[in-house]
Design an enzyme around this catalytic site. Structure first.
Site, PDB file in Angstrom:
ATOM      1  N   GLY A  21       8.199  44.155  27.423  1.00 18.85           N
ATOM      2  CA  GLY A  21       8.006  44.275  25.973  1.00 18.85           C
ATOM      3  C   GLY A  21       9.130  45.059  25.330  1.00 18.85           C
ATOM      4  N   PHE A  22       8.977  45.277  24.046  1.00 24.27           N
ATOM      5  CA  PHE A  22      10.015  45.954  23.268  1.00 24.27           C
ATOM      6  C   PHE A  22      10.243  47.385  23.783  1.00 24.27           C
ATOM      7  CE2 PHE A  22       9.840  48.739  19.337  1.00 24.27           C
ATOM      8  CZ  PHE A  22      11.208  48.943  19.279  1.00 24.27           C
ATOM      9  N   GLY A  47       5.948  39.878  25.631  1.00 27.19           N
ATOM     10  CA  GLY A  47       7.259  40.320  26.127  1.00 27.19           C
ATOM     11  C   GLY A  47       8.078  39.120  26.558  1.00 27.19           C
ATOM     12  N   VAL A  68      -2.681  43.323  33.687  1.00 25.12           N
ATOM     13  CA  VAL A  68      -3.187  44.645  34.079  1.00 25.12           C
ATOM     14  C   VAL A  68      -4.712  44.758  33.973  1.00 25.12           C
ATOM     15  CG1 VAL A  68      -1.063  45.924  33.564  1.00 25.12           C
ATOM     16  CG2 VAL A  68      -2.816  45.643  31.767  1.00 25.12           C
ATOM     17  N   THR A 101      -7.519  44.323  28.012  1.00 21.75           N
ATOM     18  CA  THR A 101      -6.248  44.922  28.445  1.00 21.75           C
ATOM     19  C   THR A 101      -6.250  46.424  28.209  1.00 21.75           C
ATOM     20  OG1 THR A 101      -4.987  42.906  28.046  1.00 21.75           O
ATOM     21  CG2 THR A 101      -3.751  44.960  27.972  1.00 21.75           C
ATOM     22  N   TYR A 154      -7.990  46.369  18.618  1.00 19.93           N
ATOM     23  CA  TYR A 154      -6.851  47.209  19.020  1.00 19.93           C
ATOM     24  C   TYR A 154      -7.193  48.684  18.852  1.00 19.93           C
ATOM     25  CZ  TYR A 154      -1.973  48.893  19.149  1.00 19.93           C
ATOM     26  OH  TYR A 154      -0.801  49.541  19.452  1.00 19.93           O
ATOM     27  N   THR A 184       7.178  52.106  15.695  1.00 18.13           N
ATOM     28  CA  THR A 184       8.491  52.186  16.347  1.00 18.13           C
ATOM     29  C   THR A 184       9.186  50.831  16.222  1.00 18.13           C
ATOM     30  OG1 THR A 184       7.660  53.884  17.832  1.00 18.13           O
ATOM     31  CG2 THR A 184       9.601  52.689  18.567  1.00 18.13           C
ATOM     32  N   ARG A 195       5.580  42.120  13.202  1.00 17.40           N
ATOM     33  CA  ARG A 195       5.500  43.437  12.566  1.00 17.40           C
ATOM     34  C   ARG A 195       6.539  43.537  11.452  1.00 17.40           C
ATOM     35  NH1 ARG A 195       4.879  47.052  17.969  1.00 17.40           N
ATOM     36  NH2 ARG A 195       5.884  45.230  18.899  1.00 17.40           N
TER      37      ARG A 195
HETATM   38  P1  NAD Z   1       5.193  44.624  22.900  1.00 18.47           P
HETATM   39  O1  NAD Z   1       4.189  43.624  22.474  1.00 18.47           O
HETATM   40  O2  NAD Z   1       6.627  44.333  22.662  1.00 18.47           O
HETATM   41  O3  NAD Z   1       5.034  44.995  24.434  1.00 18.47           O
HETATM   42  C1  NAD Z   1       3.808  44.958  25.096  1.00 18.47           C
HETATM   43  C2  NAD Z   1       4.046  44.328  26.472  1.00 18.47           C
HETATM   44  O4  NAD Z   1       2.811  44.316  27.195  1.00 18.47           O
HETATM   45  C3  NAD Z   1       4.521  42.883  26.387  1.00 18.47           C
HETATM   46  O5  NAD Z   1       5.616  42.672  27.242  1.00 18.47           O
HETATM   47  C4  NAD Z   1       3.308  42.087  26.842  1.00 18.47           C
HETATM   48  O6  NAD Z   1       3.648  40.835  27.415  1.00 18.47           O
HETATM   49  C5  NAD Z   1       2.661  43.044  27.808  1.00 18.47           C
HETATM   50  N1  NAD Z   1       1.226  42.799  28.014  1.00 18.47           N
HETATM   51  C6  NAD Z   1       0.268  42.588  27.078  1.00 18.47           C
HETATM   52  N2  NAD Z   1      -0.926  42.417  27.658  1.00 18.47           N
HETATM   53  C7  NAD Z   1      -0.726  42.531  29.009  1.00 18.47           C
HETATM   54  C8  NAD Z   1      -1.559  42.435  30.137  1.00 18.47           C
HETATM   55  N3  NAD Z   1      -2.887  42.208  30.025  1.00 18.47           N
HETATM   56  N4  NAD Z   1      -1.012  42.589  31.365  1.00 18.47           N
HETATM   57  C9  NAD Z   1       0.321  42.821  31.505  1.00 18.47           C
HETATM   58  N5  NAD Z   1       1.164  42.900  30.466  1.00 18.47           N
HETATM   59  C10 NAD Z   1       0.645  42.765  29.224  1.00 18.47           C
HETATM   60  O7  NAD Z   1       4.779  45.985  22.166  1.00 18.47           O
HETATM   61  P2  NAD Z   1       5.506  47.391  22.112  1.00 18.47           P
HETATM   62  O8  NAD Z   1       5.792  47.683  20.702  1.00 18.47           O
HETATM   63  O9  NAD Z   1       6.586  47.444  23.107  1.00 18.47           O
HETATM   64  O10 NAD Z   1       4.315  48.335  22.552  1.00 18.47           O
HETATM   65  C11 NAD Z   1       4.239  48.914  23.846  1.00 18.47           C
HETATM   66  C12 NAD Z   1       3.042  49.844  23.907  1.00 18.47           C
HETATM   67  O11 NAD Z   1       3.192  50.884  22.938  1.00 18.47           O
HETATM   68  C13 NAD Z   1       1.713  49.159  23.608  1.00 18.47           C
HETATM   69  O12 NAD Z   1       0.708  49.701  24.436  1.00 18.47           O
HETATM   70  C14 NAD Z   1       1.437  49.533  22.167  1.00 18.47           C
HETATM   71  O13 NAD Z   1       0.060  49.547  21.892  1.00 18.47           O
HETATM   72  C15 NAD Z   1       2.048  50.921  22.089  1.00 18.47           C
HETATM   73  N6  NAD Z   1       2.438  51.240  20.715  1.00 18.47           N
HETATM   74  C16 NAD Z   1       3.534  50.672  20.138  1.00 18.47           C
HETATM   75  C17 NAD Z   1       3.846  50.978  18.825  1.00 18.47           C
HETATM   76  C18 NAD Z   1       5.058  50.393  18.129  1.00 18.47           C
HETATM   77  O14 NAD Z   1       5.231  50.638  16.931  1.00 18.47           O
HETATM   78  N7  NAD Z   1       5.949  49.667  18.778  1.00 18.47           N
HETATM   79  C19 NAD Z   1       3.034  51.851  18.086  1.00 18.47           C
HETATM   80  C20 NAD Z   1       1.901  52.386  18.689  1.00 18.47           C
HETATM   81  C21 NAD Z   1       1.620  52.092  20.021  1.00 18.47           C
HETATM   82  N1  UDP Z   2       3.593  44.123   6.395  1.00 18.02           N
HETATM   83  C1  UDP Z   2       4.147  43.438   5.324  1.00 18.02           C
HETATM   84  N2  UDP Z   2       4.765  42.254   5.579  1.00 18.02           N
HETATM   85  C2  UDP Z   2       4.904  41.745   6.828  1.00 18.02           C
HETATM   86  C3  UDP Z   2       4.359  42.474   7.917  1.00 18.02           C
HETATM   87  C4  UDP Z   2       3.696  43.648   7.657  1.00 18.02           C
HETATM   88  O1  UDP Z   2       4.063  43.872   4.170  1.00 18.02           O
HETATM   89  O2  UDP Z   2       5.522  40.676   6.968  1.00 18.02           O
HETATM   90  C5  UDP Z   2       2.920  45.422   6.111  1.00 18.02           C
HETATM   91  C6  UDP Z   2       1.524  45.547   6.715  1.00 18.02           C
HETATM   92  O3  UDP Z   2       0.562  45.050   5.799  1.00 18.02           O
HETATM   93  C7  UDP Z   2       1.422  47.036   6.913  1.00 18.02           C
HETATM   94  C8  UDP Z   2       2.846  47.492   7.220  1.00 18.02           C
HETATM   95  O4  UDP Z   2       3.687  46.447   6.730  1.00 18.02           O
HETATM   96  O5  UDP Z   2       0.999  47.669   5.731  1.00 18.02           O
HETATM   97  C9  UDP Z   2       3.114  47.705   8.700  1.00 18.02           C
HETATM   98  O6  UDP Z   2       2.698  46.531   9.371  1.00 18.02           O
HETATM   99  P1  UDP Z   2       2.946  46.306  10.927  1.00 18.02           P
HETATM  100  O7  UDP Z   2       2.275  45.013  11.286  1.00 18.02           O
HETATM  101  O8  UDP Z   2       4.383  46.452  11.231  1.00 18.02           O
HETATM  102  O9  UDP Z   2       2.227  47.525  11.658  1.00 18.02           O
HETATM  103  P2  UDP Z   2       0.855  48.322  11.410  1.00 18.02           P
HETATM  104  O10 UDP Z   2       1.297  49.707  11.136  1.00 18.02           O
HETATM  105  O11 UDP Z   2       0.102  47.760  10.251  1.00 18.02           O
HETATM  106  O12 UDP Z   2       0.123  48.141  12.689  1.00 18.02           O
END
Ligand code: NAD
Ligand code: UDP
Length: 346
Positions: A21-22, A47, A68, A101, A154, A184, A195
């Site tokens: 993933g990211f 991912g 997982v 998950t 979620y 992030t 997002r």
């Molecule tokens: P992402 O979607 O890019 O990465 C998530 C990864 O998990 C993906 O590669 C996906 O294929 C894998 N995945 C999903 N379900 C799975 C499963 N059942 N088994 C194995 N792999 C699985 O998202 P991200 O932004 O990289 O987020 C990573 C983690 O950080 C997540 O747990 C997310 O909830 C948490 N998080 C991210 C943010 C953000 O803004 N990026 C904010 C809050 C929390």
């Molecule tokens: N959002 C938006 N346009 C888009 C995607 C998201 O205006 O194309 C808004 C969404 O309604 C939220 C904020 O941007 O208020 C952040 O959304 P995101 O899905 O990135 O993450 P969230 O914090 O809501 O999980």
């Protein structure tokens, strides 16, 4: 050969779930560069193999396809449990899988940690605060979450994982860490991630309408991925006193979504216009981390200003779109997509 095999104690065997993933791919890269042996697990739901393909040459990295939510085994020193869809578009498309998950993924990570005497870090989220009534959000705020709605799979999935971490430790001596991650962004988000940062950048680069949900007055605080990875690593390395309780990791700089849209248009020089679509249900109106605990316990604070992080992310998507041949499209939440635009602004 891992430094550990050469008898150097610093090197750890580390499991990263959600490695493709990211955030996971950036974390793996950083850990490999520090000389650790890294095992990545992913089911590739959100991912991509391309995110980690460059790491396979390192020799100290292996990827395994696995869900997982199903039991698995790895002998490791540390576990970063990141596997979970994080974009509302993707977690709402598979809400039951998201809950499975979140909970079972956390349980399996804890069970392995207990069996190996490993440290385990759970990627939690600012969504545990829901649509917050306290601003900014400190860790001792219990949140305002709708348990029966679009985002509940979620939000409650992640809350149940935190509760499980607490409960597990009541029964077994496991060294746990919980990072409450705030929004992030950065390179390696998928073009169709859905997002806001990736949507706006891709739309701006393609000259498409920028899809602002609601009036764009809701706020978010955006953390560049390198800062977040530094915070995760510091949290994992922290002692039990510093890392015992959940810790917010995010950038306290707060922006309205409309400000973000205008910044992206400005930085890309795009001719795109803002289009205002209905606000999705339960969309948090304001979000900003109180990072006092991370500052004090981890001596961590983000360093990358939004403009600098956006510039790197725009460069990434510019390149990704030219390789993609313009095939992939940003995706919208179904309820936002269903409504006709409320208004257009230049
Ligand atoms: P992402 O979607 O890019 O990465 C998530 C990864 O998990 C993906 O590669 C996906 O294929 C894998 N995945 C999903 N379900 C799975 C499963 N059942 N088994 C194995 N792999 C699985 O998202 P991200 O932004 O990289 O987020 C990573 C983690 O950080 C997540 O747990 C997310 O909830 C948490 N998080 C991210 C943010 C953000 O803004 N990026 C904010 C809050 C929390
Ligand atoms: N959002 C938006 N346009 C888009 C995607 C998201 O205006 O194309 C808004 C969404 O309604 C939220 C904020 O941007 O208020 C952040 O959304 P995101 O899905 O990135 O993450 P969230 O914090 O809501 O999980």
């Amino acid at each position: 050969m891992c430094l550990m095999e050469m008898g150097i104690a610093m090197c750890k065997r580390i499991l990263v779930t959600g490695a493709a993933g990211f955030i996971g791919s950036h974390l793996c890269e950083r850990l490999i560069n520090e000389g650790h042996e890294v095992r990545g697990l992913d089911n590739y739901y959100t991912g991509s193999k391309a995110n980690v393909s460059h790491l396979l040459d390192a020799g100290s990295f292996e990827m395994r396809r696995h869900d997982v939510a199903k039991p698995y085994w790895e002998q490791v020193d540390q576990i970063y449990n990141l596997a979970c869809p994080a974009s509302p578009v993707h977690y709402q498309a598979l809400p039951v899988d998201t809950m499975r998950t979140s909970f079972l993924g956390a349980l399996h990570a804890l069970e392995i940690a207990a069996a190996c005497n490993a440290k385990v870090l759970q990627a939690s989220t600012s969504e545990v605060y829901g649509d917050p009534n306290v601003h900014p959000q400190p860790e001792d705020y219990w949140g305002n979450v709708n348990p029966y709605g679009e985002r509940a799979c979620y939000d409650e999935g992640k809350r149940s994982a935190e509760a499980l971490f607490y409960a597990f430790r009541q029964e077994q001596p496991v060294d746990t860490r919980i990072a409450r991650i705030f929004n992030t962004y950065g390179p390696r988000m998928q073009i169709n991630d859905g997002r806001v940062v990736s949507n706006f950048i891709v739309q701006a680069l393609k000259g498409q309408d920028i899809t602002v949900y609601g009036e764009g007055q809701q706020t978010r605080s955006f953390c560049y991925v390198d800062d977040l990875v530094e915070g995760l690593i510091r949290l994992m390395r922290s002692g039990p006193e510093q890392g015992r309780d959940p810790i917010n990791l995010g950038n306290p700089g707060e922006f309205t979504i409309r400000e973000l849209a205008e910044m992206v248009i400005d930085m890309t020089g795009s001719s795109s216009k803002l289009v205002f679509l209905p606000l999705p249900a339960d969309d948090p109106q304001q979000r900003k981390p109180d990072i006092s605990r991370a500052k004090e316990n981890l001596e961590w604070a983000p360093k990358v200003p939004l403009k600098d992080g956006l510039a790197k992310t725009i460069d990434y998507f510019d390149h990704a779109l030219s390789k993609d041949g313009q095939v992939s499209e940003p995706v919208r939440l179904p309820n936002a997509a269903a409504g006709a635009p409320l208004s257009l602004a230049g």
